[in-house]
Scaffold this motif. Structure first.
Motif, PDB file in Angstrom:
ATOM      1  N   ILE A 143       0.845  -1.138  -0.068  1.00 39.33           N
ATOM      2  CA  ILE A 143      -0.030   0.007   0.126  1.00 39.33           C
ATOM      3  C   ILE A 143       0.780   1.277   0.023  1.00 39.33           C
ATOM      4  N   GLY A 144       1.707   1.322   0.936  1.00 38.46           N
ATOM      5  CA  GLY A 144       2.781   2.478   1.089  1.00 38.46           C
ATOM      6  C   GLY A 144       3.507   2.640  -0.427  1.00 38.46           C
ATOM      7  N   LEU A 145       3.942   1.777  -0.940  1.00 40.69           N
ATOM      8  CA  LEU A 145       4.835   1.806  -2.290  1.00 40.69           C
ATOM      9  C   LEU A 145       3.543   2.350  -3.443  1.00 40.69           C
ATOM     10  N   SER A 146       2.416   1.756  -3.442  1.00 34.49           N
ATOM     11  CA  SER A 146       1.390   2.051  -4.305  1.00 34.49           C
ATOM     12  C   SER A 146       1.200   3.627  -4.425  1.00 34.49           C
ATOM     13  N   LEU A 147       0.860   4.104  -2.852  1.00 38.40           N
ATOM     14  CA  LEU A 147       0.722   5.471  -2.754  1.00 38.40           C
ATOM     15  C   LEU A 147       1.859   6.304  -3.305  1.00 38.40           C
ATOM     16  N   ILE A 148       2.938   6.087  -3.048  1.00 44.73           N
ATOM     17  CA  ILE A 148       3.941   6.777  -3.269  1.00 44.73           C
ATOM     18  C   ILE A 148       4.144   6.812  -4.901  1.00 44.73           C
ATOM     19  N   VAL A 149       4.015   5.771  -5.447  1.00 40.48           N
ATOM     20  CA  VAL A 149       4.031   5.710  -6.879  1.00 40.48           C
ATOM     21  C   VAL A 149       2.884   6.523  -7.540  1.00 40.48           C
ATOM     22  N   PHE A 150       1.794   6.671  -7.005  1.00 35.24           N
ATOM     23  CA  PHE A 150       0.570   7.344  -7.474  1.00 35.24           C
ATOM     24  C   PHE A 150       0.889   8.785  -7.454  1.00 35.24           C
ATOM     25  N   ILE A 151       1.460   9.120  -6.285  1.00 30.49           N
ATOM     26  CA  ILE A 151       1.682  10.494  -5.912  1.00 30.49           C
ATOM     27  C   ILE A 151       2.836  11.050  -7.001  1.00 30.49           C
ATOM     28  N   THR A 152       3.885  10.393  -6.799  1.00 35.35           N
ATOM     29  CA  THR A 152       5.212  10.833  -7.737  1.00 35.35           C
ATOM     30  C   THR A 152       4.927  10.697  -9.154  1.00 35.35           C
ATOM     31  N   GLY A 153       4.026   9.593  -9.462  1.00 40.54           N
ATOM     32  CA  GLY A 153       3.654   9.294 -10.971  1.00 40.54           C
ATOM     33  C   GLY A 153       2.570  10.369 -11.537  1.00 40.54           C
ATOM     34  N   GLY A 154       1.739  10.679 -10.413  1.00 40.24           N
ATOM     35  CA  GLY A 154       0.692  11.670 -10.711  1.00 40.24           C
ATOM     36  C   GLY A 154       1.264  12.972 -10.971  1.00 40.24           C
ATOM     37  N   ILE A 155       2.318  13.209 -10.215  1.00 35.40           N
ATOM     38  CA  ILE A 155       2.877  14.848 -10.493  1.00 35.40           C
ATOM     39  C   ILE A 155       3.747  14.894 -11.634  1.00 35.40           C
ATOM     40  N   ALA A 156       4.592  13.537 -12.211  1.00 36.09           N
ATOM     41  CA  ALA A 156       5.312  13.389 -13.464  1.00 36.09           C
ATOM     42  C   ALA A 156       4.278  13.612 -14.485  1.00 36.09           C
ATOM     43  N   GLY A 157       3.200  12.504 -14.369  1.00 34.92           N
ATOM     44  CA  GLY A 157       2.171  12.405 -15.320  1.00 34.92           C
ATOM     45  C   GLY A 157       1.391  13.895 -15.618  1.00 34.92           C
ATOM     46  N   PHE A 158       1.007  14.420 -14.776  1.00 37.10           N
ATOM     47  CA  PHE A 158       0.589  15.898 -14.752  1.00 37.10           C
ATOM     48  C   PHE A 158       1.316  16.841 -15.858  1.00 37.10           C
ATOM     49  N   ALA A 159       2.657  16.779 -15.696  1.00 37.73           N
ATOM     50  CA  ALA A 159       3.662  17.437 -16.238  1.00 37.73           C
ATOM     51  C   ALA A 159       3.557  16.735 -17.789  1.00 37.73           C
ATOM     52  N   VAL A 160       3.592  15.513 -17.821  1.00 40.11           N
ATOM     53  CA  VAL A 160       3.518  14.886 -19.362  1.00 40.11           C
ATOM     54  C   VAL A 160       2.231  15.486 -19.886  1.00 40.11           C
ATOM     55  N   ALA A 161       1.264  15.226 -19.327  1.00 38.93           N
ATOM     56  CA  ALA A 161      -0.282  15.594 -20.047  1.00 38.93           C
ATOM     57  C   ALA A 161      -0.143  17.132 -20.519  1.00 38.93           C
TER      58      ALA A 161
END
Length: 216
Positions: free
Chosen positions: A21-39
């Motif tokens: 769960i912890g790894l999933s949340l970290i990935v979702f937050i960091t991936g979300g920040i990077a993904g928003f930049a990509v979008a």
């Protein structure tokens, strides 16, 4: 043989679930920040920025996430950058998530009617103001169902990090199975734990889709 599976074994699996769960949340937050930049880059006015971001998405989506994980953990070590398994797993999964979330959100941004862009431009709003006050609030509404649904994929894909030694739920299941020789008891329990994490998110994603009529 069932008696060989103890409460300590179950507790070990539950503790490993916290890492999942912890790894999933970290990935979702960091991936979300990077993904928003990509979008944002995918919807930029500059053709060069759109090309670079599209190339990034195609490279990541066209590469198995396991290969990304190996390149992050073993590849960087060849150049003297030895990452711990959990850091390498987080970095690889962030790359994976950023590409997919970026493409999901790009579609949601471009799904906003063109008239909304034209109306906001008629109000003399600049690009930043258009996105902040007009486009992104509408895109957010449409992005919630697929974003929540993608969280399920993140949780399930954390299982591959067991290959490089991250003791998350799948790896914990392997260790308990090797210690108890009860794979047909251990792994159904592991599957039930994954199901307990993923099914509510999946149902919530479907409920959001119905609520927001995103399928239309």
């Amino acid at each position: 043989m069932i008696s060989d599976f103890s409460w300590d074994n179950l507790q070990f699996l539950l503790e490993a679930t916290r890492w999942t769960i912890g790894l999933s949340l970290i990935v979702f937050i960091t991936g979300g920040i990077a993904g928003f930049a990509v979008a944002l880059l995918r919807t930029a006015r500059s053709p060069f920025l759109r090309f670079i971001s599209a190339l990034y998405i195609q490279l990541v989506q066209g590469t198995p996430v396991l290969i990304v994980l190996f390149l992050t953990y073993y590849g960087l070590a060849l150049f003297g950058y030895k990452l711990s398994p959990i850091i390498a797993a987080g970095a690889a999964m962030t790359i994976f998530a950023s590409a997919y979330l970026g493409e999901i959100w790009r579609g949601c941004i471009e799904g906003v009617q063109r008239q909304q862009w034209e109306a906001s431009a008629a109000l003399a709003l600049n690009r930043y103001q258009q996105l902040r006050y007009v486009i992104l609030p509408q895109a957010l509404r449409h992005s919630l169902p697929p974003t929540v649904g993608f969280m399920v994929q993140i949780i399930k894909n954390t299982s591959i990090t067991s290959i490089i030694g991250v003791v998350e739920l799948t790896r914990a299941g392997q260790l308990v199975s090797n210690a108890t020789f009860l794979p047909f008891i251990v792994f159904p329990i592991v599957a039930l734990i994954y199901f307990a994490m993923c099914y509510p998110l999946s149902r919530y994603s479907h409920s959001l889709e119905r609520k927001f009529h995103a399928h239309r």
